[in-house]
Every structure is written in structure tokens, then in C-alpha cells.
Design a protein around this motif. Structure first.
Motif, PDB file in Angstrom:
ATOM      1  N   ASP A 152       0.815  -1.211   0.000  1.00  0.00           N
ATOM      2  CA  ASP A 152       0.000   0.000   0.000  1.00  0.00           C
ATOM      3  C   ASP A 152       0.854   1.269   0.000  1.00  0.00           C
ATOM      4  N   ARG A 153       2.148   1.102  -0.237  1.00  0.00           N
ATOM      5  CA  ARG A 153       3.017   2.284  -0.351  1.00  0.00           C
ATOM      6  C   ARG A 153       4.278   1.903  -1.121  1.00  0.00           C
ATOM      7  N   ARG A 154       4.826   2.853  -1.799  1.00  0.00           N
ATOM      8  CA  ARG A 154       6.064   2.638  -2.547  1.00  0.00           C
ATOM      9  C   ARG A 154       7.194   3.290  -1.763  1.00  0.00           C
ATOM     10  N   LEU A 155       8.039   2.475  -1.200  1.00  0.00           N
ATOM     11  CA  LEU A 155       9.182   2.981  -0.450  1.00  0.00           C
ATOM     12  C   LEU A 155      10.223   3.502  -1.426  1.00  0.00           C
ATOM     13  N   SER A 156      11.063   4.393  -0.981  1.00  0.00           N
ATOM     14  CA  SER A 156      12.055   4.994  -1.874  1.00  0.00           C
ATOM     15  C   SER A 156      13.014   3.959  -2.452  1.00  0.00           C
ATOM     16  N   GLN A 157      13.261   2.876  -1.739  1.00  0.00           N
ATOM     17  CA  GLN A 157      14.177   1.845  -2.213  1.00  0.00           C
ATOM     18  C   GLN A 157      13.439   0.550  -2.594  1.00  0.00           C
ATOM     19  N   SER A 158      12.165   0.669  -2.985  1.00  0.00           N
ATOM     20  CA  SER A 158      11.382  -0.517  -3.324  1.00  0.00           C
ATOM     21  C   SER A 158      11.950  -1.205  -4.552  1.00  0.00           C
ATOM     22  N   ALA A 159      11.932  -2.507  -4.509  1.00  0.00           N
ATOM     23  CA  ALA A 159      12.323  -3.294  -5.673  1.00  0.00           C
ATOM     24  C   ALA A 159      11.157  -3.331  -6.649  1.00  0.00           C
ATOM     25  N   ALA A 160      11.470  -3.390  -7.914  1.00  0.00           N
ATOM     26  CA  ALA A 160      10.436  -3.478  -8.939  1.00  0.00           C
ATOM     27  C   ALA A 160      10.590  -4.815  -9.641  1.00  0.00           C
ATOM     28  N   PRO A 161       9.571  -5.403 -10.207  1.00  0.00           N
ATOM     29  CA  PRO A 161       8.243  -4.806 -10.340  1.00  0.00           C
ATOM     30  C   PRO A 161       7.476  -4.803  -9.021  1.00  0.00           C
ATOM     31  N   LEU A 162       6.493  -3.919  -8.973  1.00  0.00           N
ATOM     32  CA  LEU A 162       5.758  -3.676  -7.738  1.00  0.00           C
ATOM     33  C   LEU A 162       4.350  -3.220  -8.086  1.00  0.00           C
ATOM     34  N   LEU A 163       3.371  -3.647  -7.306  1.00  0.00           N
ATOM     35  CA  LEU A 163       2.010  -3.152  -7.431  1.00  0.00           C
ATOM     36  C   LEU A 163       1.644  -2.448  -6.134  1.00  0.00           C
ATOM     37  N   VAL A 164       1.228  -1.191  -6.244  1.00  0.00           N
ATOM     38  CA  VAL A 164       0.922  -0.369  -5.075  1.00  0.00           C
ATOM     39  C   VAL A 164      -0.566  -0.019  -5.064  1.00  0.00           C
ATOM     40  N   ILE A 165      -1.220  -0.287  -3.945  1.00  0.00           N
ATOM     41  CA  ILE A 165      -2.575   0.223  -3.738  1.00  0.00           C
ATOM     42  C   ILE A 165      -2.372   1.667  -3.289  1.00  0.00           C
ATOM     43  N   ALA A 166      -2.408   2.584  -4.252  1.00  0.00           N
ATOM     44  CA  ALA A 166      -1.959   3.954  -4.027  1.00  0.00           C
ATOM     45  C   ALA A 166      -2.969   4.833  -3.309  1.00  0.00           C
ATOM     46  N   GLY A 167      -4.245   4.513  -3.420  1.00  0.00           N
ATOM     47  CA  GLY A 167      -5.225   5.335  -2.727  1.00  0.00           C
ATOM     48  C   GLY A 167      -6.645   4.938  -3.042  1.00  0.00           C
ATOM     49  N   ILE A 168      -7.542   5.357  -2.157  1.00  0.00           N
ATOM     50  CA  ILE A 168      -8.967   5.174  -2.360  1.00  0.00           C
ATOM     51  C   ILE A 168      -9.649   6.481  -1.974  1.00  0.00           C
ATOM     52  N   ASP A 169     -10.332   7.096  -2.928  1.00  0.00           N
ATOM     53  CA  ASP A 169     -11.128   8.290  -2.667  1.00  0.00           C
ATOM     54  C   ASP A 169     -12.579   7.861  -2.554  1.00  0.00           C
ATOM     55  N   SER A 170     -13.244   8.303  -1.500  1.00  0.00           N
ATOM     56  CA  SER A 170     -14.624   7.879  -1.247  1.00  0.00           C
ATOM     57  C   SER A 170     -15.535   9.084  -1.127  1.00  0.00           C
ATOM     58  N   ILE A 171     -16.748   8.931  -1.671  1.00  0.00           N
ATOM     59  CA  ILE A 171     -17.780   9.959  -1.540  1.00  0.00           C
ATOM     60  C   ILE A 171     -19.097   9.282  -1.196  1.00  0.00           C
ATOM     61  N   ASP A 172     -20.004  10.063  -0.621  1.00  0.00           N
ATOM     62  CA  ASP A 172     -21.320   9.543  -0.277  1.00  0.00           C
ATOM     63  C   ASP A 172     -22.072   9.151  -1.543  1.00  0.00           C
ATOM     64  N   HIS A 173     -22.688   7.998  -1.502  1.00  0.00           N
ATOM     65  CA  HIS A 173     -23.473   7.503  -2.640  1.00  0.00           C
ATOM     66  C   HIS A 173     -24.801   6.944  -2.121  1.00  0.00           C
ATOM     67  N   SER A 174     -25.308   7.562  -1.060  1.00  0.00           N
ATOM     68  CA  SER A 174     -26.549   7.107  -0.449  1.00  0.00           C
ATOM     69  C   SER A 174     -27.741   7.474  -1.315  1.00  0.00           C
ATOM     70  N   THR A 175     -28.775   6.657  -1.203  1.00  0.00           N
ATOM     71  CA  THR A 175     -30.043   6.965  -1.844  1.00  0.00           C
ATOM     72  C   THR A 175     -31.008   7.417  -0.753  1.00  0.00           C
ATOM     73  N   ALA A 176     -32.243   7.651  -1.114  1.00  0.00           N
ATOM     74  CA  ALA A 176     -33.241   8.068  -0.122  1.00  0.00           C
ATOM     75  C   ALA A 176     -33.485   6.971   0.909  1.00  0.00           C
ATOM     76  N   SER A 177     -33.238   5.721   0.520  1.00  0.00           N
ATOM     77  CA  SER A 177     -33.541   4.621   1.432  1.00  0.00           C
ATOM     78  C   SER A 177     -32.330   3.788   1.862  1.00  0.00           C
ATOM     79  N   GLU A 178     -31.196   3.929   1.189  1.00  0.00           N
ATOM     80  CA  GLU A 178     -30.036   3.085   1.467  1.00  0.00           C
ATOM     81  C   GLU A 178     -28.765   3.923   1.627  1.00  0.00           C
ATOM     82  N   PRO A 179     -27.988   3.678   2.688  1.00  0.00           N
ATOM     83  CA  PRO A 179     -26.680   4.334   2.784  1.00  0.00           C
ATOM     84  C   PRO A 179     -25.685   3.637   1.845  1.00  0.00           C
ATOM     85  N   GLY A 180     -24.699   4.369   1.387  1.00  0.00           N
ATOM     86  CA  GLY A 180     -23.682   3.776   0.527  1.00  0.00           C
ATOM     87  C   GLY A 180     -22.549   4.746   0.252  1.00  0.00           C
ATOM     88  N   GLU A 181     -21.466   4.204  -0.299  1.00  0.00           N
ATOM     89  CA  GLU A 181     -20.311   5.019  -0.675  1.00  0.00           C
ATOM     90  C   GLU A 181     -19.826   4.602  -2.050  1.00  0.00           C
TER      91      GLU A 181
END
Length: 135
Positions: free
Chosen positions: A32-61
Motif C-alpha cells: 500500500d506504499r512505494r518505499l524509496s528503495q522498493s524493488a520493482a516490479p511492484l504493485l501499489v494500492i496507491a489510494g482510495i477516494d470515497s464519496i457519499d453515494h446514499s439513496t433516499a432509502s439506502e446508505p452507501g459510498e
């Protein structure tokens, strides 16, 4: 656990269990992060941006998940292979984030580029997900 944290954990578990992907990035090649001395190849979960996606009857993101594949190999071939394996593993996947229902997880786009500050090639992949809390 927040929906974003639960989703990240479920994504990490799915990717770490994918034999085709781990053959490309090696053991410990998904993080979930790329260190300065990371070996490659590498897959990084770089981020997740979330916003409200609720409806009138159901909460959600709604979540935009950013994953980055990094490689020192010449050209984009390695990052393209990693991106293809990630898309196969995650697009429309039936994940089970703790405490949340995943409505969908869809690939939105992939951009390939060479990092201007280093010798690395990078693929940025974006996925769109919608979650609802399990009530």
C-alpha cells in the motif's frame, strides 16, 4: 472498519491470492506504499477516494481505487502485463469487504507512462466501486 479500509483489505487479499499476478511481481510485490528503495516490479494500492453515494432509502459510498504498477524493465511491456492481470483479478470481482456489501467493482481506465524522475515505467489503474454497509 470503514468501507474504504474494508475494500482495500479485500482487494489486497484478492490480488495477493492471484497466481498470475504474484508470478509477475514476486513475493511481497503488492503493497500500500512505494518505499524509496522498493524493488520493482511492484504493485501499489496507491489510494482510495470515497464519496457519499446514499439513496433516499439506502446508505452507501462510491470509491475510486487507484493502483500503480511499477517496473524498471525497458518499455511498457511489464507494466502492461501487470495491469492486465490486475484487471482480470478485480474487474467485476465478487469481493466481500468486512461489514459491507460490494455492489460492484469495475475497471475505469489505465494510463501508461514513464516516470520522469526515475527509470521506472508506471501503469495507473482506476477502478470504481460502490459499497453499502451490512445492516
Amino acid at each position: 472498519m470503514s468501507a474504504a479500509s474494508a475494500l482495500q483489505k479485500a482487494i489486497y487479499e484478492r490480488l495477493s491470492a492471484d497466481a498470475a499476478l504474484t508470478a509477475l511481481v514476486g513475493p511481497g510485490g503488492i503493497t500500500d506504499r512505494r518505499l524509496s528503495q522498493s524493488a520493482a516490479p511492484l504493485l501499489v494500492i496507491a489510494g482510495i477516494d470515497s464519496i457519499d453515494h446514499s439513496t433516499a432509502s439506502e446508505p452507501g459510498e462510491q470509491h475510486t481505487v487507484l493502483l500503480e504498477a511499477w517496473s524498471e524493465a525497458a518499455g511498457h511491456k511489464t507494466v502492461q502485463a501487470i495491469a492486465a492481470a490486475v484487471r482480470t483479478a478485480l474487474h467485476d470481482a465478487a469481493l466481500a469487504p468486512d461489514g459491507h456489501h460490494l455492489v460492484f467493482l469495475l475497471h475505469r481506465d489505465t494510463q501508461l507512462r514513464r516516470d520522469g524522475k526515475s527509470r521506472f515505467h508506471r501503469a495507473e489503474m482506476r477502478f470504481r466501486a460502490v459499497t453499502e454497509p451490512v445492516l
